[in-house]
Scaffold this active site. Structure first.
Site, PDB file in Angstrom:
ATOM      1  N   ASN A  49      -5.035  12.653   1.265  1.00  0.00           N
ATOM      2  CA  ASN A  49      -4.174  11.775   2.046  1.00  0.00           C
ATOM      3  C   ASN A  49      -5.018  10.993   3.047  1.00  0.00           C
ATOM      4  OD1 ASN A  49      -1.399  10.900   2.502  1.00  0.00           O
ATOM      5  ND2 ASN A  49      -1.575  11.896   4.506  1.00  0.00           N
ATOM      6  N   ASP A  80      -1.838  10.749  -1.618  1.00  0.00           N
ATOM      7  CA  ASP A  80      -2.236   9.730  -2.602  1.00  0.00           C
ATOM      8  C   ASP A  80      -2.651  10.368  -3.914  1.00  0.00           C
ATOM      9  OD1 ASP A  80      -2.866   8.763   0.300  1.00  0.00           O
ATOM     10  OD2 ASP A  80      -2.528   6.967  -0.919  1.00  0.00           O
ATOM     11  N   GLN A 129      -1.567   2.368  10.182  1.00  0.00           N
ATOM     12  CA  GLN A 129      -0.323   2.346   9.401  1.00  0.00           C
ATOM     13  C   GLN A 129       0.812   3.057  10.136  1.00  0.00           C
ATOM     14  OE1 GLN A 129      -3.357   2.903   8.077  1.00  0.00           O
ATOM     15  NE2 GLN A 129      -3.444   2.562   5.871  1.00  0.00           N
ATOM     16  N   ARG A 135      -8.110  -0.179  -6.231  1.00  0.00           N
ATOM     17  CA  ARG A 135      -8.278   0.892  -5.241  1.00  0.00           C
ATOM     18  C   ARG A 135      -8.447   2.208  -6.002  1.00  0.00           C
ATOM     19  NH1 ARG A 135      -4.196   1.084  -0.349  1.00  0.00           N
ATOM     20  NH2 ARG A 135      -5.926   2.268   0.547  1.00  0.00           N
ATOM     21  N   ALA A 162       0.752   5.178  -2.130  1.00  0.00           N
ATOM     22  CA  ALA A 162       0.525   5.522  -3.532  1.00  0.00           C
ATOM     23  C   ALA A 162       1.647   5.101  -4.483  1.00  0.00           C
ATOM     24  CB  ALA A 162       0.247   7.030  -3.641  1.00  0.00           C
ATOM     25  N   ARG A 207       0.872  -1.168   0.000  1.00  0.00           N
ATOM     26  CA  ARG A 207       0.000   0.000   0.000  1.00  0.00           C
ATOM     27  C   ARG A 207       0.911   1.221   0.000  1.00  0.00           C
ATOM     28  NH1 ARG A 207       2.676   1.698   3.681  1.00  0.00           N
ATOM     29  NH2 ARG A 207       1.221   3.426   3.802  1.00  0.00           N
TER      30      ARG A 207
END
Ligand SMILES: CSC[C@H]1O[C@H](OP(=O)(O)O)[C@H](O)[C@@H]1O
Length: 366
Positions: free
Chosen positions: A256, A246, A205, A90, A55, A53
């Site tokens: 983001n 992202d 995260q 995604r 971007a 994960r």
């Protein structure tokens, strides 16, 4: 980056020249597991289930996913179908579409028989470019940290305190990271830096990936609840904020991880510089208004109602946080308007979060 002295990227070509190896980020921070992707379907799963994960890393994984797809069916129709499947994994990070477009542009002019080799070559080039871009933006961001440190040192400070949200470190890219690249470069430059790490609910995260990275690298850091940052800023305990993104619009609006917007509001209210670090494939030049035009991913509410961690016996266990029957909603991202952003840190330098600022660094986009 180094893990216990061994250099790793987050994605690499397997020794057989066909498989694609990744670090399974759903097993971190407690287990280090490498997975070999051998089909485009496995690449799709890796992105959709967030084994990889971030971007730029999503883009790199999609590029290799199309290379794996070319091994399965390198015809125009086969590549087009794989493009759609990978693109659907995604919706928010623009790097996914950017990488797939790059791959299609490289492959479709070629005879079918040449496409597999070209696909792997282009995917490898996308990875190498990401590493170079992040190293360059790391230097640009490090200059900001260094200038701030000179002021703080003169005032008697012992360290620079930086806050970051989610994971925009090397685990979110092929290497170096975006928001954390300036931190790693600052550490290399001998600047005493400490990082406040937002845990970043619901997938954590920050607590599981950013803390893991900084722990491996020996960077002083403190994991904090997402709602702590404003308090720290009010008490002068945050010197600057750097986050990743992202998707950033041509006008400088930044999408983001959910919660970034609230950090930017707190930073603005307390006069704390708020920077966003991004390699240029994260810029969506086709849109201007981030709040209205950027698709915000909604993920499974189980990510909200349950949490996984290490039990006393060392096994990974999942537990339920909220009561049966209590609804949840899981928005993955939010948009920070350009007006709240001090500057954008790119591989070509730092610019204001504006169309003029971005075109100053990327005049070819004018
Ligand atoms: C350098 S991109 C990092 C960016 O990606 C994260 O989202 P996710 O973990 O859901 O892929 C988050 O928004 C980070 O800031």
């Amino acid at each position: 980056m180094k893990i216990n002295g061994v250099s790793y990227r987050t994605i690499w070509l397997a020794a057989d020249g066909a498989g694609v190896e990744i670090i399974d980020q759903t097993r971190l921070p407690h287990e280090f597991v490498v997975i070999t992707l051998r089909s485009s379907a496995e690449a799709e799963a890796a992105i959709r289930e967030m084994w990889v994960r971030g971007a730029p890393l999503i883009g790199a994984a999609a590029a290799y996913g199309l290379a794996l797809a070319a091994r399965e069916d390198a015809s125009d129709a086969g590549l087009a179908a794989a493009y759609q499947r990978l693109h659907a994994t995604r919706p928010t990070a623009i790097n996914l579409k950017w990488a797939l477009d790059e791959m299609i542009a490289a492959l479709t002019p070629l005879p079918v028989g040449e496409r597999v080799a070209a696909a792997y070559a282009r995917a490898a080039a996308i990875c190498d470019a990401d590493v170079a871009q992040n190293a360059a933006l790391g230097e640009a961001g490090c200059a900001i940290i260094a200038a701030l440190w000179e002021k703080k040192k003169a005032a008697g400070a012992e360290r620079i305190n930086l806050l970051t949200h989610c994971n925009a470190g090397w685990l979110a890219t092929v290497d170096w990271g975006t928001a954390l690249a300036p931190v790693y470069k600052a550490v290399e430059a001998g600047i005493p830096i400490h990082v406040w790490v937002d845990e970043t609910r619901p997938r954590n995260q920050g607590a599981s990936l950013t803390a893991r990275e900084l722990n491996w690298h020996g960077v002083p850091h403190t994991v904090i609840a997402d709602n702590t940052g404003g308090h720290l800023m009010q008490h002068g305990m945050v010197d600057l904020v750097i986050v990743g993104t992202d998707r950033t619009t041509r006008d400088g609006d930044v999408c983001n991880k959910i919660g970034t917007y609230l950090k930017a509001l707190a930073a603005k209210d307390n006069g704390v510089p708020f920077y966003v670090a991004l390699p240029s494939p994260t810029i969506d030049w086709t849109i201007a208004d981030g709040v209205r035009e950027i698709p915000i991913e909604q993920r499974s509410t189980r990510e909200q109602t349950h949490i996984t961690g290490k039990a006393a016996d060392g096994t990974l266990v999942e537990v339920q946080l909220s009561p049966d029957g209590s609804p949840a909603v899981n928005y993955g991202f939010d948009v920070t308007p350009a007006r709240l952003i001090t500057g954008l840190i790119t591989e070509r330098g730092v610019c204001p979060a504006s169309r003029e600022g971005l075109l100053g660094l990327f005049p070819e986009r004018g």
